[in-house]
Motif scaffolding. Sequence first.
Motif, PDB file in Angstrom:
ATOM      1  N   ASN A  62       0.816  -1.218   0.000  1.00 38.02           N
ATOM      2  CA  ASN A  62       0.000   0.000   0.000  1.00 38.02           C
ATOM      3  C   ASN A  62       0.846   1.264   0.000  1.00 38.02           C
ATOM      4  O   ASN A  62       0.560   2.203  -0.729  1.00 38.02           O
ATOM      5  CB  ASN A  62      -0.940   0.026   1.206  1.00 38.02           C
ATOM      6  N   ILE A  63       1.847   1.284   0.854  1.00 38.31           N
ATOM      7  CA  ILE A  63       2.763   2.432   0.917  1.00 38.31           C
ATOM      8  C   ILE A  63       4.072   1.947   0.322  1.00 38.31           C
ATOM      9  O   ILE A  63       4.868   1.285   0.984  1.00 38.31           O
ATOM     10  CB  ILE A  63       2.946   2.932   2.363  1.00 38.31           C
ATOM     11  N   VAL A  64       4.271   2.249  -0.950  1.00 39.29           N
ATOM     12  CA  VAL A  64       5.399   1.661  -1.679  1.00 39.29           C
ATOM     13  C   VAL A  64       6.736   2.310  -1.348  1.00 39.29           C
ATOM     14  O   VAL A  64       7.787   1.727  -1.600  1.00 39.29           O
ATOM     15  CB  VAL A  64       5.174   1.676  -3.200  1.00 39.29           C
ATOM     16  N   ALA A  65       6.715   3.508  -0.779  1.00 39.64           N
ATOM     17  CA  ALA A  65       7.963   4.166  -0.385  1.00 39.64           C
ATOM     18  C   ALA A  65       7.677   5.072   0.797  1.00 39.64           C
ATOM     19  O   ALA A  65       6.626   5.699   0.884  1.00 39.64           O
ATOM     20  CB  ALA A  65       8.537   4.975  -1.545  1.00 39.64           C
ATOM     21  N   GLU A  88       6.639  10.983   4.610  1.00 40.63           N
ATOM     22  CA  GLU A  88       5.755  11.049   3.448  1.00 40.63           C
ATOM     23  C   GLU A  88       5.743   9.647   2.862  1.00 40.63           C
ATOM     24  O   GLU A  88       6.795   9.077   2.564  1.00 40.63           O
ATOM     25  CB  GLU A  88       6.315  12.049   2.437  1.00 40.63           C
ATOM     26  N   GLY A  89       4.566   9.076   2.741  1.00 40.42           N
ATOM     27  CA  GLY A  89       4.439   7.741   2.174  1.00 40.42           C
ATOM     28  C   GLY A  89       3.794   7.810   0.802  1.00 40.42           C
ATOM     29  O   GLY A  89       2.786   8.500   0.624  1.00 40.42           O
ATOM     30  N   ASP A  90       4.382   7.144  -0.170  1.00 36.14           N
ATOM     31  CA  ASP A  90       3.826   7.096  -1.520  1.00 36.14           C
ATOM     32  C   ASP A  90       2.786   5.986  -1.600  1.00 36.14           C
ATOM     33  O   ASP A  90       3.104   4.819  -1.359  1.00 36.14           O
ATOM     34  CB  ASP A  90       4.927   6.837  -2.550  1.00 36.14           C
ATOM     35  N   THR A  91       1.559   6.344  -1.921  1.00 35.43           N
ATOM     36  CA  THR A  91       0.458   5.384  -2.013  1.00 35.43           C
ATOM     37  C   THR A  91      -0.167   5.453  -3.412  1.00 35.43           C
ATOM     38  O   THR A  91      -1.232   6.055  -3.587  1.00 35.43           O
ATOM     39  CB  THR A  91      -0.610   5.662  -0.931  1.00 35.43           C
ATOM     40  N   PRO A  92       0.473   4.837  -4.409  1.00 36.53           N
ATOM     41  CA  PRO A  92      -0.031   4.902  -5.785  1.00 36.53           C
ATOM     42  C   PRO A  92      -1.465   4.399  -5.950  1.00 36.53           C
ATOM     43  O   PRO A  92      -2.217   4.925  -6.762  1.00 36.53           O
ATOM     44  CB  PRO A  92       0.931   4.026  -6.574  1.00 36.53           C
ATOM     45  N   ALA A  93      -1.853   3.397  -5.177  1.00 41.68           N
ATOM     46  CA  ALA A  93      -3.206   2.856  -5.297  1.00 41.68           C
ATOM     47  C   ALA A  93      -4.258   3.902  -4.942  1.00 41.68           C
ATOM     48  O   ALA A  93      -5.384   3.838  -5.421  1.00 41.68           O
ATOM     49  CB  ALA A  93      -3.369   1.634  -4.400  1.00 41.68           C
ATOM     50  N   LEU A  94      -3.874   4.863  -4.111  1.00 40.72           N
ATOM     51  CA  LEU A  94      -4.800   5.935  -3.734  1.00 40.72           C
ATOM     52  C   LEU A  94      -4.545   7.197  -4.543  1.00 40.72           C
ATOM     53  O   LEU A  94      -5.289   8.174  -4.425  1.00 40.72           O
ATOM     54  CB  LEU A  94      -4.684   6.233  -2.238  1.00 40.72           C
ATOM     55  N   GLY A  95      -3.476   7.197  -5.321  1.00 43.29           N
ATOM     56  CA  GLY A  95      -3.174   8.326  -6.178  1.00 43.29           C
ATOM     57  C   GLY A  95      -2.664   9.561  -5.466  1.00 43.29           C
ATOM     58  O   GLY A  95      -2.812  10.676  -5.954  1.00 43.29           O
ATOM     59  N   LYS A  96      -2.060   9.373  -4.286  1.00 44.42           N
ATOM     60  CA  LYS A  96      -1.520  10.526  -3.569  1.00 44.42           C
ATOM     61  C   LYS A  96      -0.502  10.089  -2.531  1.00 44.42           C
ATOM     62  O   LYS A  96      -0.333   8.898  -2.279  1.00 44.42           O
ATOM     63  CB  LYS A  96      -2.637  11.319  -2.906  1.00 44.42           C
ATOM     64  N   SER A  97       0.155  11.075  -1.970  1.00 44.08           N
ATOM     65  CA  SER A  97       1.109  10.761  -0.907  1.00 44.08           C
ATOM     66  C   SER A  97       0.391  10.859   0.441  1.00 44.08           C
ATOM     67  O   SER A  97      -0.689  11.437   0.554  1.00 44.08           O
ATOM     68  CB  SER A  97       2.310  11.694  -0.960  1.00 44.08           C
ATOM     69  N   PHE A  98       1.010  10.274   1.439  1.00 50.71           N
ATOM     70  CA  PHE A  98       0.429  10.165   2.774  1.00 50.71           C
ATOM     71  C   PHE A  98       1.387  10.789   3.773  1.00 50.71           C
ATOM     72  O   PHE A  98       2.399  10.195   4.113  1.00 50.71           O
ATOM     73  CB  PHE A  98       0.186   8.684   3.075  1.00 50.71           C
ATOM     74  N   PRO A  99       1.113  12.016   4.219  1.00 47.50           N
ATOM     75  CA  PRO A  99       1.999  12.651   5.209  1.00 47.50           C
ATOM     76  C   PRO A  99       1.697  12.132   6.608  1.00 47.50           C
ATOM     77  O   PRO A  99       0.557  11.806   6.928  1.00 47.50           O
ATOM     78  CB  PRO A  99       1.640  14.128   5.082  1.00 47.50           C
TER      79      PRO A  99
END
Length: 138
Positions: A62-65, A88-99
């Motif tokens: 889910n959080i690829v990076a 900052e987490g990269d979540t491509p499945a959600l189309g946004k980053s996750f702070p």
Amino acid sequence: MSSTAIVSQYLQYMSTYDFEGLNSIFAPNFKHEFRPASLNGMGSPVRNAAQLVDWLKELKSNIVALHYSAPVETIVAEGVVVVHVHSEGDTPALGKSFPNEHLFIFHISGGKITSIKEFMDSKFVAQLAEEGKKAGRV
């Protein structure tokens, strides 16, 4: 290696999902706790090293990076390091980053991490979980 260097190594290993590296700095009696209690331990109140690594492997889908900031504040005492960082987490499945924001309490003995209490921004964690459910990812 100093206790702050071990903490820096932990954050680097987390950023790259280096599971072997993480295991190399965990003591045999290692335990990890997610806080505050309202997060319900992210599914498990306390995890040992193997359980944490297994959980991180699932998280990686889910959080690829993960990208951690330089520490905002670090407090060092005998056998304890407290670090405040942002991520900052990269979540491509959600189309946004996750702070997120973290306060880690590391206990270190013999050059190994014996325990971590990780406090996170519970509002952001709840938001990510809700968005993941809607997207069918959680």
